[in-house]
Enzyme design. Structure first.
Site, PDB file in Angstrom:
ATOM      1  N   HIS A 150       1.097  -1.352   0.071  1.00 59.85           N
ATOM      2  CA  HIS A 150      -0.077  -0.066   0.017  1.00 59.85           C
ATOM      3  C   HIS A 150       0.883   1.112  -0.023  1.00 59.85           C
ATOM      4  CE1 HIS A 150      -3.713   2.354   0.646  1.00 59.85           C
ATOM      5  NE2 HIS A 150      -3.038   3.176   1.385  1.00 59.85           N
ATOM      6  N   CYS A 151       0.759   2.180  -0.868  1.00 59.79           N
ATOM      7  CA  CYS A 151       1.639   3.229  -1.144  1.00 59.79           C
ATOM      8  C   CYS A 151       0.925   4.443  -0.693  1.00 59.79           C
ATOM      9  CB  CYS A 151       2.009   3.327  -2.636  1.00 59.79           C
ATOM     10  SG  CYS A 151       3.220   4.814  -2.880  1.00 59.79           S
ATOM     11  N   VAL A 152       1.380   5.210   0.205  1.00 56.66           N
ATOM     12  CA  VAL A 152       0.599   6.420   0.788  1.00 56.66           C
ATOM     13  C   VAL A 152       0.961   7.426  -0.345  1.00 56.66           C
ATOM     14  CG1 VAL A 152       1.004   5.994   3.198  1.00 56.66           C
ATOM     15  CG2 VAL A 152       2.765   7.137   1.977  1.00 56.66           C
ATOM     16  N   ASN A 162      -3.372   4.450  -2.555  1.00 56.78           N
ATOM     17  CA  ASN A 162      -3.752   3.232  -3.359  1.00 56.78           C
ATOM     18  C   ASN A 162      -2.980   2.235  -2.894  1.00 56.78           C
ATOM     19  OD1 ASN A 162      -5.781   1.817  -4.637  1.00 56.78           O
ATOM     20  ND2 ASN A 162      -5.390   2.745  -6.553  1.00 56.78           N
TER      21      ASN A 162
END
Length: 276
Positions: free
Chosen positions: A123-125, A129
């Protein structure tokens, strides 16, 4: 009471909304330093060589930054990473190597407390997403074009940065000089960090693994999904070369790539998966 990691993901999504504006702010700062402050005015300097260099830098910067970088970035942000098909049920517990079919309570535990992301990487801040099967290619292209853009800005502003430490009068107002200095430092830092991050992910692509699967691969004698470098690359980018460097897939690749469907994943013959 068990800690629910999905509540933490909700916090990350809220933080990510701020990160999107941060990304756009850095791009805007770079645009101001390159186009409006330094190389845009150089087009009208009257010196042919200087104007030609400025034109080349502006074309490369706008092509990478305003087109490919932003296209790739918002493709990651807006594309659903994919989820397990609604009617799919696991036959066996692969993590425990069980051969007995799972009962309803067993497979239900896979879905309780959150959503199963298809071929999840992380999960990439920065993109608010999860990165999974349907947007992993877009994420890699975002890394690539972000690295190219930050490297271009760093090299383009390097002469101006060096001029700060030389004797003599530097043209420009204090505000534009400060913008140039900050843009150089930020782009240099991001360029170096993106290089390492990009190398790590393309190394994962070459072995047909995700960040999560890389830990499983360390304990496996042979990684059954390693199909060879060319086919591993096609598992993410597709077989149509025309689409390799754009955040999109051809209609044929969308139909023929098993990883995008989420039901079968090609593996080596006699390794317990869909054979080649």
């Amino acid at each position: 009471m068990a800690w629910n990691v999905f509540k933490f993901c909700t916090v990350l999504r809220g933080l990510g909304s701020i990160m999107i504006f941060l990304v756009l702010g850095i791009i805007g700062l770079s645009y101001y330093a390159i186009v409006l402050t330094n190389y845009g005015p150089a087009l009208y300097s009257g010196v042919l060589g200087e104007a030609a260099v400025a034109l080349a830098i502006l074309v490369l910067f706008i092509a990478w930054c305003l087109v490919m970088l932003l296209w790739s970035y918002f493709s990651v942000v807006l594309t659903d990473p994919g989820s397990v098909p609604p009617n799919w049920r696991p036959v066996v517990d692969e993590e425990k190597a069980d051969t007995i079919p799972l009962t309803v309570p067993d497979w239900a535990s896979f879905f309780l407390g959150g959503r199963c992301v298809l071929k999840m990487d992380h999960h990439c801040v920065w993109v608010v997403n999860c990165v999974g099967a349907l947007n992993y290619k877009f994420f890699l292209l975002f890394l690539l074009y972000a690295f190219l853009e930050t490297t271009l800005v760093t090299l383009s502003l390097l002469p101006h940065f060096i001029a700060f430490f030389n004797d003599g009068v530097i043209p420009g107002s204090p505000g534009t000089l400060a913008t140039t200095f900050i843009a150089f430092v930020l782009n240099l830092a991001f360029s170096l960090s993106l290089l390492g991050f990009m190398m790590m992910h393309f190394s994962l692509v070459s072995g047909n693994t995700t960040t999560i699967e890389a830990y499983e691969k360390k304990t496996a004698p042979k990684w059954r999904y390693d199909l060879g470098r060319k086919k591993n690359f096609e598992q993410v980018f597709g077989a149509d070369k025309r689409y390799w460097f754009v955040p999109s897939y051809s209609e044929e690749d969308l139909r023929r790539m098993p990883a995008l469907q989420g039901l079968d994943f090609p593996s080596r013959p006699n390794s317990g998966g869909q054979e080649l």
